[in-house]
Design an enzyme around this catalytic site. Structure first.
Site, PDB file in Angstrom:
ATOM      1  N   CYS A  89       0.803  -1.098  -0.177  1.00  0.00           N
ATOM      2  CA  CYS A  89      -0.196   0.268  -0.068  1.00  0.00           C
ATOM      3  C   CYS A  89       1.244   1.547  -0.023  1.00  0.00           C
ATOM      4  O   CYS A  89      -0.183   2.713   0.117  1.00  0.00           O
ATOM      5  CB  CYS A  89      -0.774   0.095   1.119  1.00  0.00           C
TER       6      CYS A  89
ATOM      7  N   GLY B 221      -8.724 -16.310 -13.259  1.00  0.00           N
ATOM      8  CA  GLY B 221      -7.436 -15.269 -12.813  1.00  0.00           C
ATOM      9  C   GLY B 221      -7.559 -15.770 -14.044  1.00  0.00           C
ATOM     10  O   GLY B 221      -7.562 -15.534 -15.609  1.00  0.00           O
TER      11      GLY B 221
ATOM     12  N   ASP C  29     -15.762   0.256   1.084  1.00  0.00           N
ATOM     13  CA  ASP C  29     -14.549  -0.493   0.648  1.00  0.00           C
ATOM     14  C   ASP C  29     -15.673  -1.471  -0.863  1.00  0.00           C
ATOM     15  O   ASP C  29     -14.294  -1.689  -1.416  1.00  0.00           O
ATOM     16  CB  ASP C  29     -15.264  -1.378   1.804  1.00  0.00           C
TER      17      ASP C  29
ATOM     18  N   THR D  12      -2.855 -14.495 -15.775  1.00  0.00           N
ATOM     19  CA  THR D  12      -2.181 -14.090 -15.896  1.00  0.00           C
ATOM     20  C   THR D  12      -0.516 -13.293 -16.978  1.00  0.00           C
ATOM     21  O   THR D  12      -0.848 -13.761 -18.118  1.00  0.00           O
ATOM     22  CB  THR D  12      -1.211 -16.142 -15.818  1.00  0.00           C
TER      23      THR D  12
END
Length: 732
Positions: free
Chosen positions: A405, A528, A439, A530
């Site tokens: 972060c 996902g 959030d 890659t």
């Protein structure tokens, strides 16, 4: 991270002296294309040569500790904090407790030795072995401090060899001002039988002068809460029982299929085992061509040979590389501490003793540690003479960009860019609700509410598994903050340049870690993407299901504020990148980052408003609640939990690269200045939950959080806004 593609994996099992010195050499001259991994149960390894001096009180704890995290950072290696428990030589995998197996092309083992003492009835509960050194040092510190306060002081050292004698004299010296103190040295045989007769006589006299009482020919059969029981039926009172006998190899080495000698790994002159892809050094190795006793001097002198031979095999790609032989000296200088600042030197039948020998030993030990502690990071390459306008100002004089972060875009920039669309709703379909600053987005499917969010982090540790666990925990924070139960996740992984074999091993570790973590939280990975890129980064798009979402809007004046995790990860990670953080403190920071907030979310189910504390820091995220709810907040600086080491680093002026942007984003701040206040603007990675809830529920929730293992605290309360203006009032 690595500039050139990675093609080979070197795995160092254990943080012994040979591997510590190897890491220093590797950092000074790495072999391009090699990813180095060091596996050790903890971030800190103690130097055995200075242990008696520490026990006697001549050194502080820091003097004898090697920080493996710093050494790994210097070497560009990944440090895995775990205990190796098996090697699959066919698949070339090292199995480590609590994580996916680790692939190696070449491995080296330097795990030292362990103790037979835990096999003694009662020893595990009431005794402490001399090795591993870190655990013993901690227990001794606690006992010594308690003894000085008036507690009973009787010590039993089991094992009459040199190590036992040194530690017994050191303990006696440390307790010399306590009239009731008594230290016993116990052995089933005679004391110091491995020494030459003249040296033995000199050491026995030294033990007597130190006030150590001897009990030879005494077989211990049980350790009890109040002392030691012997085979002849007699007992000896003791509140501290140290095991310095029965050194043995670790049992799991017997399952490796490697050739062993009395359980120790047999190695040839090049330090290769019977499997030429596995090397061994230090006390866990047996030199078949030149057997020697277990002593640190051999591990130290094996290090340069091990370094050269590992590089040769990794560069050559075969077991037939041209390797250097290690020829140990026949005898070595023994410098034995005598409790006070005196030592006995023994070599080739020549003996000298006294303070001068201690000064000699002290100088040798400090020089050895200095080599491993003075680590200067590589300077970045200089810019060419002509560059684009503004580039020099952006690069020179600025520290490298933080990861996690600390690499976020500042809140003020995001606020300006996103201000054109503060809320997202589709009244005609009523299926999306996204409140500005909240959030996660809220999606509706009939009567079901679903929350969705995404987080992506630039890697700040070399270990893909640790990075995966931290990123997944960080991403799920948005789900937990809205009181939702995790449902599904999509992974996005960018790998640095590497060979196909390493791509497969990295992805296998990443996906195994991610699947386990999400499964533990009741969610599944459903897909996902890659890619290959300049550096490693990882992200997760996550969803969760909730009956009544908790948002930023809902805090009420009078609500108490609960924080579930300590703050300080931003400054810790910034310091670690510059090799200024303590390894033990980093270990605690990583534990905090991977701690799930799932149970905390369930405990705080009745919160009026809640968020997770991440990139904008505690002040920024608290102001997010205040702005959305139209309230102010009043918090107490001293009540806010802080990670070990974070405040000290802040006092030294260390900050994350996003700190200035976070400070500017929290314009409503009213309070003190200084290092502790600076931590309010420290960007957190996988930080805790911040909840506003009714005073009637606060204490009960805090007790439940404490029982669940969270370092939670009530840090303040929600207050009325003044003339519609939000304020964040901070008090010391």
């Amino acid at each position: 991270m690595h500039e050139l593609p990675l093609t080979r994996d070197l795995v160092l099992i254990g943080g012994g002296h040979s591997h510590a010195l190897l890491l220093k050499r590797w950092g000074m001259k790495p072999l391009p294309g090699v990813r180095v991994t060091v596996i050790n149960p903890g971030a800190i390894a103690a130097y055995s040569g200075m242990l008696p001096g520490f026990v006697a009180g001549h050194y502080d704890r820091d003097a004898l500790e090697l920080d493996l995290m710093k050494l790994a950072r210097f070497a560009g290696a990944r440090a895995i904090l775990g205990r190796a428990m098996a090697i699959d030589r066919e698949a070339r995998l090292v199995h480590v407790t609590g994580r996916p197996p680790i692939h190696y092309d070449v491995a080296s083992i330097d795990i030292g030795i362990t103790s037979d003492m835990p096999d003694l009835p009662g020893f595990t509960d009431y005794g402490i072995p001399a090795k591993p050194l870190e655990a013993f040092a901690t227990r001794w510190e606690t006992f010594r401090d308690r003894a000085r306060s008036g507690a009973p002081v009787e010590v039993a050292v089991i094992g009459g060899g040199v190590a036992g004698a040194e530690l017994a004299m050191a303990m006696s010296h440390a307790l010399r001002n306590i009239a009731t103190a008594q230290v016993w040295l116990i052995d089933h045989s005679e004391i110091l039988t491995e020494m030459r007769a003249p040296t033995r006589r000199a050491l026995l006299k030294a033990l007597g002068r130190a006030g150590v009482r001897l009990r030879p020919q005494s077989k211990v059969v049980e350790i009890r809460p109040d002392g030691v029981s012997f085979a002849d039926g007699t007992t000896l009172g003791a509140q501290f029982v140290l095991g310095a006998a029965g050194a043995r190899p670790y049992g799991w080495l017997g399952d490796t299929g490697l050739e062993l000698h009395d359980g120790f790994i047999t190695v040839n002159p090049s330090l290769q085992s019977s499997d030429p892809r596995i090397f061994a050094a230090g006390d866990c190795a047996h030199l078949a061509h030149a057997p020697r006793p277990k002593a640190g001097v051999y591990a130290v002198r094996q290090a340069p040979i091990l370094y050269d031979n590992l590089r040769a095999v990794l560069a050559d790609g075969t077991e037939k590389a041209d390797l250097l032989p290690y020829h140990p000296q026949r005898d070595y200088l023994k410098l034995i501490s005598l409790g006070a600042k005196a030592a006995l030197a023994d070599k080739a039948g020549i003996r000298l003793s006294g303070p001068a020998m201690w000064q000699w030993k002290d100088r040798i030990d400090r020089n050895f540690m200095r080599k491993l502690k003075e680590l200067t990071p590589m300077a970045p390459p200089r810019l060419p003479e002509r560059v684009a306008q503004g580039l020099r100002e952006e690069v020179e004089g600025k520290k490298p960009m933080c990861g996690a972060c600390g690499a976020k875009v500042g809140g003020d920039i995001l606020q300006r860019v996103l201000s054109a669309t503060p809320d997202t709703e589709r009244p005609e379909r009523r299926d999306i609700l996204h409140l500005a600053g909240d959030d996660a987005a809220i999606l509706t499917h009939g009567d079901t509410w679903q929350v969705a969010s995404v987080d992506h982090l630039r890697a700040f540790v070399e270990d893909p598994v640790l990075m995966t666990r931290i990123t997944a925990t960080h991403a799920l924070g948005d789900v937990w903050a809205m009181g939702a139960s995790p449902q599904a996740a999509l992974a996005t992984v960018t790998l640095p340049k590497m060979s196909e074999a390493l791509q497969e091993s990295w992805l296998a570790e990443i996906m195994a870690a991610a699947r386990d973590l999400f499964a533990d939280e009741g969610a599944e990975i459903i897909g996902g993407h890659t890619a290959m890129g300049a550096e490693f980064s990882i992200g997760f798009t996550v969803t969760g299901l909730v009956g009544n979402p908790i948002t930023l809007k809902g805090a009420r004046p009078g609500d108490r504020l609960i924080l579930t995790k300590p703050i300080g990860t931003g400054v810790m990670l910034a310091a670690e990148m510059e090799m200024k953080a303590n390894g033990r403190d980093m270990e605690a920071a990583y534990r905090s980052m991977v701690q799930s907030s799932g149970e905390a979310s369930r405990i705080l189910d009745f919160a009026h408003a809640m968020t997770d504390v991440t990139g904008f820091g505690l002040a920024g995220h608290l102001l997010g609640i205040c702005r959305a709810s139209g309230v102010s907040a009043d918090i107490r600086l001293d009540d806010i939990p802080v990670l070990p080491g974070a405040l000290d680093l802040a006092k030294r002026g260390l900050q994350s690269t996003i700190y200035p942007a976070n400070r500017a984003y929290a314009a409503e701040y009213e309070g003190p200045e200084g290092p502790r206040a600076d931590l309010l603007f420290d960007p957190q990675t996988a930080g805790g939950l911040l909840a506003a809830l009714s005073p009637m529920r606060t204490e009960k929730c805090l007790a439940a959080l404490d029982e669940a293992g969270y370092q939670a605290a009530i840090i303040g309360e929600i207050t009325e806004s003044v003339d519609g203006e939000t304020r964040l009032v901070v008090r010391e």
